[in-house]
Design a protein around this motif. Structure first.
Motif, PDB file in Angstrom:
ATOM      1  N   LEU A  34       1.187 -32.295 -28.221  1.00 46.18           N
ATOM      2  CA  LEU A  34       1.613 -33.516 -27.538  1.00 46.18           C
ATOM      3  C   LEU A  34       0.403 -34.251 -26.976  1.00 46.18           C
ATOM      4  O   LEU A  34      -0.450 -33.655 -26.321  1.00 46.18           O
ATOM      5  CB  LEU A  34       2.594 -33.180 -26.418  1.00 46.18           C
ATOM      6  CG  LEU A  34       3.905 -32.521 -26.860  1.00 46.18           C
ATOM      7  CD1 LEU A  34       4.779 -32.241 -25.641  1.00 46.18           C
ATOM      8  CD2 LEU A  34       4.639 -33.374 -27.874  1.00 46.18           C
ATOM      9  N   TYR A  36      -1.327 -37.896 -24.934  1.00 49.93           N
ATOM     10  CA  TYR A  36      -1.109 -38.578 -23.665  1.00 49.93           C
ATOM     11  C   TYR A  36      -1.857 -39.906 -23.645  1.00 49.93           C
ATOM     12  O   TYR A  36      -2.783 -40.143 -24.429  1.00 49.93           O
ATOM     13  CB  TYR A  36      -1.562 -37.695 -22.498  1.00 49.93           C
ATOM     14  CG  TYR A  36      -3.008 -37.258 -22.549  1.00 49.93           C
ATOM     15  CD1 TYR A  36      -4.011 -37.993 -21.928  1.00 49.93           C
ATOM     16  CD2 TYR A  36      -3.378 -36.100 -23.235  1.00 49.93           C
ATOM     17  CE1 TYR A  36      -5.340 -37.593 -21.968  1.00 49.93           C
ATOM     18  CE2 TYR A  36      -4.697 -35.695 -23.295  1.00 49.93           C
ATOM     19  CZ  TYR A  36      -5.675 -36.439 -22.654  1.00 49.93           C
ATOM     20  OH  TYR A  36      -6.994 -36.044 -22.720  1.00 49.93           O
ATOM     21  N   TRP A 113       8.103 -41.827 -24.918  1.00 47.59           N
ATOM     22  CA  TRP A 113       7.454 -41.080 -25.994  1.00 47.59           C
ATOM     23  C   TRP A 113       7.216 -41.995 -27.183  1.00 47.59           C
ATOM     24  O   TRP A 113       8.117 -42.706 -27.627  1.00 47.59           O
ATOM     25  CB  TRP A 113       8.313 -39.886 -26.416  1.00 47.59           C
ATOM     26  CG  TRP A 113       8.323 -38.805 -25.388  1.00 47.59           C
ATOM     27  CD1 TRP A 113       9.260 -38.584 -24.423  1.00 47.59           C
ATOM     28  CD2 TRP A 113       7.319 -37.807 -25.201  1.00 47.59           C
ATOM     29  NE1 TRP A 113       8.903 -37.510 -23.648  1.00 47.59           N
ATOM     30  CE2 TRP A 113       7.720 -37.016 -24.097  1.00 47.59           C
ATOM     31  CE3 TRP A 113       6.115 -37.514 -25.838  1.00 47.59           C
ATOM     32  CZ2 TRP A 113       6.968 -35.944 -23.635  1.00 47.59           C
ATOM     33  CZ3 TRP A 113       5.369 -36.449 -25.389  1.00 47.59           C
ATOM     34  CH2 TRP A 113       5.787 -35.671 -24.304  1.00 47.59           C
ATOM     35  N   THR A 114       5.990 -41.994 -27.675  1.00 44.90           N
ATOM     36  CA  THR A 114       5.654 -42.777 -28.851  1.00 44.90           C
ATOM     37  C   THR A 114       5.236 -41.838 -29.977  1.00 44.90           C
ATOM     38  O   THR A 114       4.761 -40.723 -29.724  1.00 44.90           O
ATOM     39  CB  THR A 114       4.519 -43.775 -28.550  1.00 44.90           C
ATOM     40  OG1 THR A 114       4.402 -44.711 -29.623  1.00 44.90           O
ATOM     41  CG2 THR A 114       3.185 -43.062 -28.363  1.00 44.90           C
ATOM     42  N   THR A 115       5.456 -42.263 -31.202  1.00 45.70           N
ATOM     43  CA  THR A 115       5.118 -41.453 -32.378  1.00 45.70           C
ATOM     44  C   THR A 115       4.095 -42.176 -33.231  1.00 45.70           C
ATOM     45  O   THR A 115       4.271 -43.354 -33.566  1.00 45.70           O
ATOM     46  CB  THR A 115       6.369 -41.162 -33.228  1.00 45.70           C
ATOM     47  OG1 THR A 115       7.335 -40.467 -32.430  1.00 45.70           O
ATOM     48  CG2 THR A 115       6.008 -40.308 -34.445  1.00 45.70           C
ATOM     49  N   HIS A 129       3.304 -36.895 -31.363  1.00 45.57           N
ATOM     50  CA  HIS A 129       4.001 -37.532 -30.256  1.00 45.57           C
ATOM     51  C   HIS A 129       3.104 -37.583 -29.025  1.00 45.57           C
ATOM     52  O   HIS A 129       2.327 -36.658 -28.762  1.00 45.57           O
ATOM     53  CB  HIS A 129       5.285 -36.773 -29.932  1.00 45.57           C
ATOM     54  CG  HIS A 129       6.180 -36.581 -31.110  1.00 45.57           C
ATOM     55  ND1 HIS A 129       6.861 -37.613 -31.700  1.00 45.57           N
ATOM     56  CD2 HIS A 129       6.484 -35.458 -31.838  1.00 45.57           C
ATOM     57  CE1 HIS A 129       7.566 -37.163 -32.727  1.00 45.57           C
ATOM     58  NE2 HIS A 129       7.351 -35.862 -32.836  1.00 45.57           N
ATOM     59  N   ARG A 131       2.963 -39.083 -24.705  1.00 46.48           N
ATOM     60  CA  ARG A 131       3.721 -39.556 -23.528  1.00 46.48           C
ATOM     61  C   ARG A 131       3.007 -40.748 -22.903  1.00 46.48           C
ATOM     62  O   ARG A 131       1.826 -40.662 -22.558  1.00 46.48           O
ATOM     63  CB  ARG A 131       3.840 -38.430 -22.510  1.00 46.48           C
ATOM     64  CG  ARG A 131       4.570 -38.786 -21.216  1.00 46.48           C
ATOM     65  CD  ARG A 131       6.049 -39.037 -21.495  1.00 46.48           C
ATOM     66  NE  ARG A 131       6.838 -38.971 -20.276  1.00 46.48           N
ATOM     67  CZ  ARG A 131       7.048 -39.972 -19.430  1.00 46.48           C
ATOM     68  NH1 ARG A 131       6.463 -41.143 -19.645  1.00 46.48           N
ATOM     69  NH2 ARG A 131       7.817 -39.818 -18.376  1.00 46.48           N
ATOM     70  N   PRO A 192       5.807 -39.031 -15.049  1.00 49.58           N
ATOM     71  CA  PRO A 192       5.377 -38.103 -16.110  1.00 49.58           C
ATOM     72  C   PRO A 192       5.028 -36.726 -15.571  1.00 49.58           C
ATOM     73  O   PRO A 192       4.610 -36.566 -14.421  1.00 49.58           O
ATOM     74  CB  PRO A 192       4.128 -38.790 -16.679  1.00 49.58           C
ATOM     75  CG  PRO A 192       3.580 -39.563 -15.515  1.00 49.58           C
ATOM     76  CD  PRO A 192       4.778 -40.036 -14.740  1.00 49.58           C
ATOM     77  N   GLU A 208       7.046 -25.328 -26.519  1.00 51.18           N
ATOM     78  CA  GLU A 208       7.881 -26.503 -26.747  1.00 51.18           C
ATOM     79  C   GLU A 208       9.327 -26.090 -27.007  1.00 51.18           C
ATOM     80  O   GLU A 208      10.274 -26.656 -26.444  1.00 51.18           O
ATOM     81  CB  GLU A 208       7.348 -27.302 -27.939  1.00 51.18           C
ATOM     82  CG  GLU A 208       6.304 -28.343 -27.595  1.00 51.18           C
ATOM     83  CD  GLU A 208       6.955 -29.674 -27.302  1.00 51.18           C
ATOM     84  OE1 GLU A 208       7.168 -30.482 -28.211  1.00 51.18           O
ATOM     85  OE2 GLU A 208       7.266 -29.898 -26.114  1.00 51.18           O
ATOM     86  N   ARG A 218       9.986 -32.217 -20.693  1.00 46.85           N
ATOM     87  CA  ARG A 218       8.913 -32.182 -21.675  1.00 46.85           C
ATOM     88  C   ARG A 218       7.674 -32.907 -21.161  1.00 46.85           C
ATOM     89  O   ARG A 218       7.779 -33.922 -20.473  1.00 46.85           O
ATOM     90  CB  ARG A 218       9.407 -32.843 -22.960  1.00 46.85           C
ATOM     91  CG  ARG A 218       8.517 -32.629 -24.176  1.00 46.85           C
ATOM     92  CD  ARG A 218       9.048 -33.432 -25.341  1.00 46.85           C
ATOM     93  NE  ARG A 218       8.428 -33.044 -26.604  1.00 46.85           N
ATOM     94  CZ  ARG A 218       8.424 -33.811 -27.692  1.00 46.85           C
ATOM     95  NH1 ARG A 218       9.008 -35.008 -27.665  1.00 46.85           N
ATOM     96  NH2 ARG A 218       7.850 -33.395 -28.801  1.00 46.85           N
TER      97      ARG A 218
END
Length: 328
Positions: A34, A36, A113-115, A129, A131, A192, A208, A218
């Motif tokens: 993950l 950031y 959340w962005t991908t 992914h 945050r 967050p 996870e 998460r």
């Protein structure tokens, strides 16, 4: 004299483990972690391995099977010098000696959340992914994992190893009081959360799955590299945690932080040093006592934290911290 010999022996073991399962036909694969947000964009993190060793957890399987599957997570085959790019080719990174990659993707991203998809040349892109904090966030939460969020027994090495290696993502349990405090503090996802732990990166996917199964909010994790160096195995507990917290405070300059940990691994000392280095940035500290009471070092650190004007709650659970901080 003993330290060089121990390191040499450990390198032989590490080298032998890394060859298990190797094949000349293996194509490198991406293991995503993950990411950031930073003031410059999004930092994506992951690792290039010769192959992934993952299984679907089964709550009915034996501890022996859990042990075999957990050991497989540590028999990783890192691949150095692999070029990794964003799907559009605009950002490029190169895996280091331990296979790690870090790509800074510039731009403005929507909160939540962005991908972003990354790829190795000639392969299909993989989703990564990250945050992105909400502009309305009031604070961030930075938490330890073992004995803070999940039941481990990290203050006892033997119990920690047994619990870690014989459990699965479906049999391990989170502390209900920690989950309740965390859910109240994240306020529906507006604030967050980040996790800083001495657990190795090999456990990222496992953690996870465990957090998802237990309803733990998460958040990006800052785990530890167990690669061998002249100083031993990876960075020290305090050095790793302190550096990770400093990074999070630096990339979130407008967000004060609450720190959660436990008294079994000297988190009080780490957090005291953090408060000293970052005056005015820490709103509160909460420490679980996995064993009754706190040691002399922790007690002194707690007193110093409070002397610097930062409330420091400590007790057998976090219910008191929720009341103490007003997150009922």
């Amino acid at each position: 004299m003993l330290k060089p010999l121990a390191l040499r022996a450990a390198r032989l073991v590490e080298s032998g483990l890394e060859r298990i399962g190797d094949s000349e036909d293996d194509k490198p694969v991406l293991d995503s972690y993950l990411g950031y947000a930073t003031p410059d964009g999004v930092l994506l993190r992951g690792r290039v391995l010769s192959h992934l060793r993952r299984v679907q957890p089964d709550a009915e399987q034996s501890k022996w099977m859990n042990l075999r599957q957990m050991v497989n997570l540590f028999v990783t085959d890192e691949v150095q010098g692999v070029t990794v790019t964003t799907e559009d080719g605009s950002v490029t990174g190169l895996s280091d000696a331990e296979g790690y990659i870090r790509l800074m993707v510039p731009g403005d991203f929507d909160p939540g959340w962005t991908t972003i998809r990354l790829k190795i040349d000639g392969q299909e892109p993989e989703p990564f992914h990250a945050r992105i904090p909400d502009p309305s966030a009031n604070h961030m939460i930075i938490s330890d994992i073992d004995d803070t969020m999940i039941q481990t027994g990290a203050h006892s090495l033997a119990r920690n190893l047994w619990t870690t290696f014989t459990g699965s993502a479906l049999t391990r349990q989170a502390h209900d009081d920690a989950t309740a405090l965390m859910e109240a503090m994240v306020a529906g996802g507006r604030n967050p959360v980040f996790y800083v732990s001495s657990s190795p990166w090999n456990l990222h996917d496992f953690l996870e799955d465990l957090f998802a199964a237990e309803g733990v909010p998460r958040g990006p994790m800052f785990l530890r590299d167990l690669g061998l160096t002249e100083e031993g195995v990876g960075a020290s507990h305090g050095t790793h945690k302190g550096a990770a917290i400093d990074t999070l405070l630096a990339v979130n300059p407008n967000l004060p932080a609450y720190l959660m940990g436990d008294s079994g691994q000297k988190d009080a000392v780490v957090y005291r040093d953090t408060v000293q280095r970052n005056p005015g940035r820490i709103k509160g500290v909460a420490l679980r006592e996995p064993a009754p009471g706190v040691g002399a070092d922790d007690a002194a650190a707690i007193a110093e934290i409070e002397a610097m004007g930062v409330p420091c709650y400590h007790g057998p659970d976090f219910d008191g911290a929720r009341r103490h901080w007003g997150f009922e």
